[in-house]
Design an enzyme around this catalytic site. Structure first.
Site, mmCIF file in Angstrom:
data_model
loop_
_atom_site.group_PDB
_atom_site.id
_atom_site.type_symbol
_atom_site.label_atom_id
_atom_site.label_comp_id
_atom_site.label_asym_id
_atom_site.label_seq_id
_atom_site.Cartn_x
_atom_site.Cartn_y
_atom_site.Cartn_z
ATOM 1 C CB VAL A 84 -1.002 0.237 1.303
ATOM 2 C CG1 VAL A 84 -1.949 1.634 1.600
ATOM 3 C CG2 VAL A 84 -1.799 -1.297 0.807
ATOM 4 C CB CYS A 121 -6.799 -6.367 1.331
ATOM 5 S SG CYS A 121 -6.614 -4.215 2.568
ATOM 6 C CG ASN A 140 3.105 -12.935 -0.050
ATOM 7 O OD1 ASN A 140 1.830 -12.312 1.066
ATOM 8 N ND2 ASN A 140 3.971 -12.509 0.070
ATOM 9 N N GLY A 141 4.320 -14.339 2.151
ATOM 10 C CA GLY A 141 4.981 -14.632 3.508
ATOM 11 C C GLY A 141 6.165 -14.878 4.082
ATOM 12 C CB VAL A 155 5.559 -8.248 1.037
ATOM 13 C CG1 VAL A 155 4.860 -6.376 1.355
ATOM 14 C CG2 VAL A 155 5.143 -8.583 -0.236
#
Length: 348
Positions: free
Chosen positions: A42, A123, A226-227, A250
């Protein structure tokens, strides 16, 4: 007098070097590693930061999530939310939406300037979930699959389409969702190893991702995990545990854009590249510039008193002077620009 119709260009042709699906499927063969992906953040994964990531072995980069409803209706939102250039590829534009009409219009507008679209189904922000966006979509399989089908029926192989989901408490629900997405035509699926209610302080559940990977019948649809990809060593570990074709970072890459090049800490060269792209492209809000540099310097273990000083600076010119006072900050075109890993302190 009748107005001439506005001609919107078609998506640019996908070739092996810019086809995200080809890259995800082949990196294990061509590079002996999973595909490396900088995920959507974001506000933070805007053009200057994306370009820095591309300097350091990142195969695919995402934009921040863009709300389709605002983007298609508001020209000011379009200017603020999306910018790119000819070197910004392969690029996935992530969209937040809850209906087919807004999604198709959004895709029509951005597809000529990217290599794929990602539907945000992960999200967990309550405001988005209440509007049927983000995590709400993993509990609305029919709607999500109808959106995927609508895009793929219109664009086919001209445009890649991804869905980024979270796991359900019941893993078999995630399996059913992924199978339906495969049937609807999705090109690949990114799975975040947390549920809607899992805090980021809790470990990502890679076994859950493995459970899903092993049960997807259509092996032509790859999975990205992801993570908790915070260091280079995590990339292969996550790929081995999950069986995924690609690994998305991320939080880790926000602090260290050179993560996928094997740097344990953010190298100084990232700072110089980031300053260069920010000043070259313009348009990055000061608070984002400041926070990106904060994340990188903190990762480099710059003393806390200097980090505090940095966060008290109020403008770009003052911040640039502050860097010049404390560090040997080289400009693009100068000898040894962006070649230094260690911090080039002044007067040390």
């Amino acid at each position: 007098m009748e107005k001439s119709p506005v001609l919107i260009p078609k998506p640019k042709p996908l070739k092996p070097h810019n086809d995200p699906l080809h890259i995800i499927k082949t990196r294990r063969t061509t590079h002996k590693r999973p595909a490396t992906i900088a995920g959507p953040m974001v506000r933070y994964s805007k053009l200057p930061f994306r370009q820095v990531c591309r300097q350091y072995d990142t195969d695919i980069v995402y934009t921040p999530m863009i709300l389709a409803r605002e983007f298609v209706r508001n020209p000011h939102a379009r200017l603020a939310d999306f910018s790119t250039n000819s070197n910004d590829s392969p690029l996935i534009v992530q969209v937040g939406t809850n209906n087919v009409m807004d999604l198709l219009k959004f895709v029509e507008m951005v597809s000529p300037y990217c290599d794929g679209i990602g539907i945000n189904c992960g999200c967990p922000i309550k405001e988005q979930v209440r509007e049927g966006i983000g995590c709400a979509l993993i509990y609305n399989r029919e709607l999500l699959c109808s959106m995927v089908k609508a895009v793929k029926e219109k664009y086919g192989e001209m445009l890649r389409l991804e869905t980024k989901i979270r796991i359900h408490e019941d893993w078999d629900q995630t399996v059913r969702l992924c199978r339906d997405l495969c049937f609807a035509g999705v090109d690949w699926i990114t799975i975040h190893g947390r549920t809607k209610n899992t805090r980021s302080s809790q470990d990502s559940n890679f076994e859950a991702i493995r459970y899903v990977v092993d049960r997807i019948h259509d092996k032509e649809v790859p999975i990205v995990a992801n993570g908790d990809c915070l260091q280079w060593g995590d990339v292969q570990k996550i790929a081995d545990i999950t069986g995924a074709h690609g690994v998305m970072a991320v939080r880790g890459i926000l602090s260290n854009p050179a993560l996928f090049s094997g740097f344990k800490k953010c190298p100084w060269s990232c700072v110089e590249w980031f300053w260069y792209y920010t000043l070259e492209f313009g348009g990055l809000p000061y608070q984002l510039l400041q926070h990106h540099l904060y994340c990188m310097l903190e990762n480099m273990e710059v003393p806390r008193n200097l980090i505090k000083d940095l966060m008290n600076i109020k403008g770009t010119s003052e911040l640039l002077d502050w860097f010049g006072d404390h560090f040997e900050l080289r400009r693009y075109g100068e000898p040894r620009f962006a070649t230094c890993a260690d911090i080039p302190w002044k007067n040390q």
